[in-house]
Design a protein around this motif. Structure first.
Motif, PDB file in Angstrom:
ATOM      1  N   ALA A  68     -69.229  90.059   0.313  1.00  0.00           N
ATOM      2  CA  ALA A  68     -68.407  90.901   1.186  1.00  0.00           C
ATOM      3  C   ALA A  68     -67.153  90.133   1.584  1.00  0.00           C
ATOM      4  O   ALA A  68     -67.239  88.989   2.042  1.00  0.00           O
ATOM      5  N   SER A  69     -66.012  90.774   1.419  1.00  0.00           N
ATOM      6  CA  SER A  69     -64.756  90.110   1.774  1.00  0.00           C
ATOM      7  C   SER A  69     -64.720  89.776   3.262  1.00  0.00           C
ATOM      8  O   SER A  69     -64.079  88.809   3.661  1.00  0.00           O
ATOM      9  N   THR A  70     -65.427  90.535   4.102  1.00  0.00           N
ATOM     10  CA  THR A  70     -65.463  90.228   5.530  1.00  0.00           C
ATOM     11  C   THR A  70     -66.165  88.889   5.779  1.00  0.00           C
ATOM     12  O   THR A  70     -65.743  88.132   6.656  1.00  0.00           O
ATOM     13  N   ASP A  71     -67.216  88.598   5.005  1.00  0.00           N
ATOM     14  CA  ASP A  71     -67.893  87.301   5.136  1.00  0.00           C
ATOM     15  C   ASP A  71     -66.955  86.168   4.719  1.00  0.00           C
ATOM     16  O   ASP A  71     -66.904  85.120   5.364  1.00  0.00           O
ATOM     17  N   CYS A  72     -66.235  86.391   3.645  1.00  0.00           N
ATOM     18  CA  CYS A  72     -65.284  85.369   3.171  1.00  0.00           C
ATOM     19  C   CYS A  72     -64.200  85.120   4.217  1.00  0.00           C
ATOM     20  O   CYS A  72     -63.833  83.973   4.476  1.00  0.00           O
ATOM     21  N   LEU A  73     -63.719  86.181   4.832  1.00  0.00           N
ATOM     22  CA  LEU A  73     -62.696  86.043   5.864  1.00  0.00           C
ATOM     23  C   LEU A  73     -63.250  85.306   7.087  1.00  0.00           C
ATOM     24  O   LEU A  73     -62.562  84.483   7.696  1.00  0.00           O
ATOM     25  N   THR A  74     -64.508  85.559   7.422  1.00  0.00           N
ATOM     26  CA  THR A  74     -65.149  84.844   8.524  1.00  0.00           C
ATOM     27  C   THR A  74     -65.165  83.341   8.251  1.00  0.00           C
ATOM     28  O   THR A  74     -64.860  82.531   9.136  1.00  0.00           O
ATOM     29  N   LEU A  75     -65.507  82.955   7.027  1.00  0.00           N
ATOM     30  CA  LEU A  75     -65.502  81.538   6.648  1.00  0.00           C
ATOM     31  C   LEU A  75     -64.092  80.959   6.719  1.00  0.00           C
ATOM     32  O   LEU A  75     -63.884  79.846   7.202  1.00  0.00           O
ATOM     33  N   HIS A  76     -63.140  81.721   6.221  1.00  0.00           N
ATOM     34  CA  HIS A  76     -61.738  81.278   6.241  1.00  0.00           C
ATOM     35  C   HIS A  76     -61.274  81.037   7.674  1.00  0.00           C
ATOM     36  O   HIS A  76     -60.639  80.013   7.964  1.00  0.00           O
ATOM     37  N   ARG A  77     -61.600  81.958   8.563  1.00  0.00           N
ATOM     38  CA  ARG A  77     -61.198  81.823   9.969  1.00  0.00           C
ATOM     39  C   ARG A  77     -61.885  80.645  10.642  1.00  0.00           C
ATOM     40  O   ARG A  77     -61.367  80.088  11.608  1.00  0.00           O
TER      41      ARG A  77
END
Length: 179
Positions: A14-23
């Motif tokens: 999920a791109s939302t999970d990837c964004l969470t890691l990025h943040r």
């Protein structure tokens, strides 16, 4: 503690999970075409020369690029990280090895479904490359088990939303990041 995430191509990515890691400022190694879901990844790992032939010129990410053999590295001018494990392999397995090589003491896995029950990849079928089938899925389980045996003290946590991979402990991404 150095944490690195690996984002594979399972349908649960999920791109939302990837964004969470990025943040959370956690570096991400994207496996094969998963760089599309994680354009801000710090590295792209694809073991197969055929994948690089098909995709190299279209990659717009500034991430470091890694492969598993000298021929591919020379051909595309990318970094080579050959496996230390004998036998068959998959790019997701090798990305975890790369994270260990880069100094990770904890590795978070996303999109490591190890199943075709919910689809082949989050990005659909490869056009020119082989796609997973029940035989490759069975092989992956063995390959990840061999990797676990040599991971030493590196903590590997499978945070995939859906997975059939059982050799690594599972935990939700939210729970891991609250530690």
């Amino acid at each position: 503690m150095v944490t690195i995430a690996c984002a594979a191509s399972g349908p649960s990515l999920a791109s939302t999970d990837c964004l969470t890691l990025h943040r959370a400022n956690i570096p991400i190694i994207a496996v094969n075409s998963s760089w599309h879901a994680v354009p801000y990844c710090s590295a792209i790992y694809a073991a197969d020369c055929c994948w690089w032939e098909e995709h190299y010129s279209a990659i717009t990410s500034s991430a470091a690029r890694w492969c598993g053999d000298q021929f591919t590295a020379r051909r595309f001018g990318i970094n080579c990280f050959p496996s230390t494990l004998p036998g068959s392999y998959n790019s997701g397995q090798r990305a975890i090895e790369l994270a260990i090589h880069l100094g990770a003491s904890r590795i978070l896995l996303l999109g490591y479904d190890c199943s075709i029950r919910h689809g082949i990849h989050w990005h659909g079928n490869h056009k020119l490359l082989a796609n997973p089938d029940k035989f490759s899925v069975a092989r992956w389980h063995d390959e990840f088990s061999r990797l676990k045996a040599i991971a030493g003290s590196t903590e590997i946590i499978n945070c995939s939303r859906y997975t059939r991979l059982t050799c690594f402990p599972r935990q939700s991404l939210e729970a891991v990041l609250s530690l």
